[in-house]
Scaffold this motif. Structure first.
Motif, PDB file in Angstrom:
ATOM      1  N   LEU A   1     -60.142 -14.799 -52.259  1.00 32.03           N
ATOM      2  CA  LEU A   1     -60.278 -13.962 -53.453  1.00 32.03           C
ATOM      3  C   LEU A   1     -60.250 -14.816 -54.719  1.00 32.03           C
ATOM      4  O   LEU A   1     -61.025 -14.577 -55.655  1.00 32.03           O
ATOM      5  CB  LEU A   1     -59.165 -12.915 -53.499  1.00 32.03           C
TER       6      LEU A   1
ATOM      7  N   ARG B   1     -58.803  -9.756 -62.829  1.00 32.47           N
ATOM      8  CA  ARG B   1     -59.202 -10.970 -62.111  1.00 32.47           C
ATOM      9  C   ARG B   1     -58.004 -11.891 -61.889  1.00 32.47           C
ATOM     10  O   ARG B   1     -57.900 -12.559 -60.860  1.00 32.47           O
ATOM     11  CB  ARG B   1     -60.295 -11.709 -62.880  1.00 32.47           C
TER      12      ARG B   1
ATOM     13  N   LEU C   1     -56.259 -11.113 -58.658  1.00 35.30           N
ATOM     14  CA  LEU C   1     -56.972 -11.570 -57.469  1.00 35.30           C
ATOM     15  C   LEU C   1     -56.888 -13.084 -57.300  1.00 35.30           C
ATOM     16  O   LEU C   1     -57.091 -13.609 -56.206  1.00 35.30           O
ATOM     17  CB  LEU C   1     -58.433 -11.133 -57.531  1.00 35.30           C
TER      18      LEU C   1
ATOM     19  N   VAL D   1     -61.754  -5.790 -62.844  1.00 30.34           N
ATOM     20  CA  VAL D   1     -62.693  -5.800 -61.725  1.00 30.34           C
ATOM     21  C   VAL D   1     -62.570  -4.484 -60.968  1.00 30.34           C
ATOM     22  O   VAL D   1     -61.477  -4.117 -60.531  1.00 30.34           O
ATOM     23  CB  VAL D   1     -62.402  -6.979 -60.777  1.00 30.34           C
ATOM     24  N   THR D   2     -63.673  -3.783 -60.827  1.00 33.35           N
ATOM     25  CA  THR D   2     -63.703  -2.556 -60.032  1.00 33.35           C
ATOM     26  C   THR D   2     -64.220  -2.886 -58.646  1.00 33.35           C
ATOM     27  O   THR D   2     -65.259  -3.529 -58.492  1.00 33.35           O
ATOM     28  CB  THR D   2     -64.611  -1.502 -60.692  1.00 33.35           C
ATOM     29  N   LEU D   3     -63.481  -2.454 -57.637  1.00 34.46           N
ATOM     30  CA  LEU D   3     -63.792  -2.782 -56.252  1.00 34.46           C
ATOM     31  C   LEU D   3     -64.107  -1.513 -55.465  1.00 34.46           C
ATOM     32  O   LEU D   3     -63.373  -0.530 -55.553  1.00 34.46           O
ATOM     33  CB  LEU D   3     -62.606  -3.500 -55.594  1.00 34.46           C
ATOM     34  N   ASN D   4     -65.187  -1.558 -54.719  1.00 34.56           N
ATOM     35  CA  ASN D   4     -65.512  -0.486 -53.781  1.00 34.56           C
ATOM     36  C   ASN D   4     -65.104  -0.973 -52.397  1.00 34.56           C
ATOM     37  O   ASN D   4     -65.821  -1.730 -51.751  1.00 34.56           O
ATOM     38  CB  ASN D   4     -67.006  -0.165 -53.832  1.00 34.56           C
ATOM     39  N   VAL D   5     -63.928  -0.555 -51.960  1.00 36.27           N
ATOM     40  CA  VAL D   5     -63.379  -1.028 -50.687  1.00 36.27           C
ATOM     41  C   VAL D   5     -63.748  -0.021 -49.598  1.00 36.27           C
ATOM     42  O   VAL D   5     -63.033   0.946 -49.361  1.00 36.27           O
ATOM     43  CB  VAL D   5     -61.859  -1.227 -50.776  1.00 36.27           C
TER      44      VAL D   5
ATOM     45  N   VAL E   1     -69.239  -2.834 -60.073  1.00 32.12           N
ATOM     46  CA  VAL E   1     -68.491  -2.614 -58.839  1.00 32.12           C
ATOM     47  C   VAL E   1     -68.787  -3.740 -57.858  1.00 32.12           C
ATOM     48  O   VAL E   1     -69.944  -4.088 -57.622  1.00 32.12           O
ATOM     49  CB  VAL E   1     -68.848  -1.256 -58.209  1.00 32.12           C
ATOM     50  N   THR E   2     -67.734  -4.329 -57.304  1.00 29.94           N
ATOM     51  CA  THR E   2     -67.856  -5.354 -56.275  1.00 29.94           C
ATOM     52  C   THR E   2     -67.514  -4.731 -54.928  1.00 29.94           C
ATOM     53  O   THR E   2     -66.456  -4.106 -54.778  1.00 29.94           O
ATOM     54  CB  THR E   2     -66.914  -6.533 -56.561  1.00 29.94           C
TER      55      THR E   2
ATOM     56  N   ILE F   1     -66.210  -4.534 -51.217  1.00 29.93           N
ATOM     57  CA  ILE F   1     -65.292  -5.173 -50.279  1.00 29.93           C
ATOM     58  C   ILE F   1     -65.401  -4.414 -48.961  1.00 29.93           C
ATOM     59  O   ILE F   1     -64.997  -3.255 -48.866  1.00 29.93           O
ATOM     60  CB  ILE F   1     -63.831  -5.127 -50.789  1.00 29.93           C
TER      61      ILE F   1
ATOM     62  N   ARG G   1     -58.566   4.397 -59.806  1.00 42.66           N
ATOM     63  CA  ARG G   1     -58.748   2.977 -59.521  1.00 42.66           C
ATOM     64  C   ARG G   1     -57.502   2.177 -59.841  1.00 42.66           C
ATOM     65  O   ARG G   1     -57.293   1.097 -59.360  1.00 42.66           O
ATOM     66  CB  ARG G   1     -59.911   2.421 -60.340  1.00 42.66           C
TER      67      ARG G   1
END
Length: 416
Positions: free
Chosen positions: A200, A189, A192, A176-180, A292-293, A295, A411
């Motif tokens: 989460l 996953r 999380l 999972v790629t996260l844009n925080v 990208v998810t 956050i 990442r």
């Protein structure tokens, strides 16, 4: 691969290339803190040009916030007593050298008889030499048998570690790629979801979460779907798409087509060949683009939470013997951190993360002669007296780690 016999060497020995998990771009993915991992790689690069005396003065170092993460990674990849183990890996250990005394005792023990009679004292020198040679060979065979058994045991442990930590049977969609809030992070996953009652865990549960991406699944396209895509390209004649159907070009084959391949397919016009070539390259980039998810929280706070979840998961699957340290934070970030933790971990989980950390006793740890004090002591160091100062704060730095030439991704730890 300088640290022979360690899990770090196993990962990058080439023996397990087909079993390591990879991302959409084909790079090896390791779900660890990238700054601590880069410190280990930098340290190994220096060791390659260091003498034994120089090495004794050096251990990998990071800033104060990441010391506990580095400690856990060294325990994971090298082993508990990693200072001694590293010296043995790099410069050899006397315990691993052939033991002349053992060989002599092997050749002296036991006896041989011929027809139930021992050779008389002063008997044939040749018989004595033969007996001595047989005994020596027998001792060597015993040593080889023990070495083979040890290697078999090490191989099984190595295989178990690879399958548990970096197993390639996991799908790329498990990454999972996260844009925080503008800082890119990546994890699995399973990481999380390690605290089951968290927000989460619910967000990324199989029943609620699907791969958040509009990427075309080109590799599964049929010839008809490929032809439809060709028809969608501006200024490409309609009859060209028919060539793809006649030659039964599937999605997996589309990416392999270069300009020469298009000519062999029957495309004749130079302009059409160039248009198709550019469109195929653009499609390949789109297909490899990470989902990208978003956050919308502080990278500082979320990064600390993510590092804690990574360590907790490694502990839960028995890859870390020591219970991971609870996250701690600088006082000026306290209110923000507590708010974010309570949002993601309602109920008892937030109480554990925010409150129980205060009762953890400090203990000493040494990196290259510098005493540090992570929350728990797995290396036999005595607890420091209170006079030596307060327990430092640890955590995940918000800034992404710089890339190595051979492929550390900011990442997470990702290798080409």
């Amino acid at each position: 691969c300088q640290l022979k016999g360690t899990k770090f060497e196993a990962l990058f020995s080439g023996r397990w290339e087909q079993k390591l998990q990879r991302d959409n771009s084909g790079r090896i993915f390791l779900d660890v803190n990238p700054k601590a991992f880069q410190a280990i790689v930098d340290w190994l690069n220096v060791l390659a040009i260091s003498t034994e005396e120089e090495h004794k003065k050096r251990m990998p170092t990071v800033n104060e916030e990441n010391n506990h993460l580095l400690k856990h990674q060294m325990a994971l990849f090298v082993g508990g007593d990693f200072e001694t183990k590293t010296m043995n890996c790099l410069f050899g250990s006397s315990s691993n050298l052939p033991n002349a005394a053992n060989k002599n005792s092997a050749s002296q023990g036991g006896g041989f008889s011929f027809g139930g009679k021992q050779p008389r004292e002063g008997g044939s020198r040749m018989v004595a030499e033969i007996i001595g040679a047989i005994k020596e060979k027998w001792g060597t065979l015993k040593e080889l048998e023990a070495d083979i058994s040890s290697l078999e045991e090490s191989f099984l442990k190595e295989e178990q570690f690879i399958e548990t930590f970096g197993g390639g049977e996991r799908e790329t969609s498990d990454i999972v790629t996260l844009n925080v809030s503008g800082t890119i992070m990546a994890t699995q996953r399973a990481t999380l979801q390690v605290i089951e009652d968290s927000v989460l865990a619910q967000q990324f549960d199989n029943t609620k979460w699907t791969e958040q991406s509009n990427r075309p699944n080109v590799m599964e396209w049929t010839p008809d779907e490929v032809a439809q895509w060709v028809n969608s390209i501006n200024d490409v004649p309609e009859e060209v798409s028919q060539l793809f159907i006649e030659n039964e070009i599937r999605g997996s084959e589309l990416f392999a087509l270069d300009k020469e391949g298009l000519k062999m397919l029957g495309v004749k016009r130079v302009g059409t060949i160039c248009l198709l070539s550019d469109a195929i390259c653009a499609l390949k980039r789109e297909a490899n683009k990470d989902a990208v998810t978003l956050i919308e929280h502080s990278p500082y706070c979320f990064g600390k939470i993510l590092d804690y979840l990574r360590l907790k998961r490694l502990h839960s699957i028995n890859l870390l013997a020591e219970k991971p340290a609870l996250p701690s934070f600088s006082e000026d970030k306290r209110a923000m951190f507590e708010t974010v933790v309570r949002y993601y971990f309602p109920g008892e989980s937030s109480k554990l993360i925010l409150n129980e950390r205060k009762s953890a006793p400090p203990s000493g740890f040494n990196f290259g002669g510098v005493e540090l004090y992570p929350p728990s002591n797995g290396f036999g160091r005595p607890s420091p007296p209170q006079a030596q100062g307060p327990r430092p704060f640890f955590g995940h730095a918000a800034a992404p780690a710089p890339s190595f030439a051979f492929g550390i991704d900011p990442r997470g730890a990702v290798f080409d």
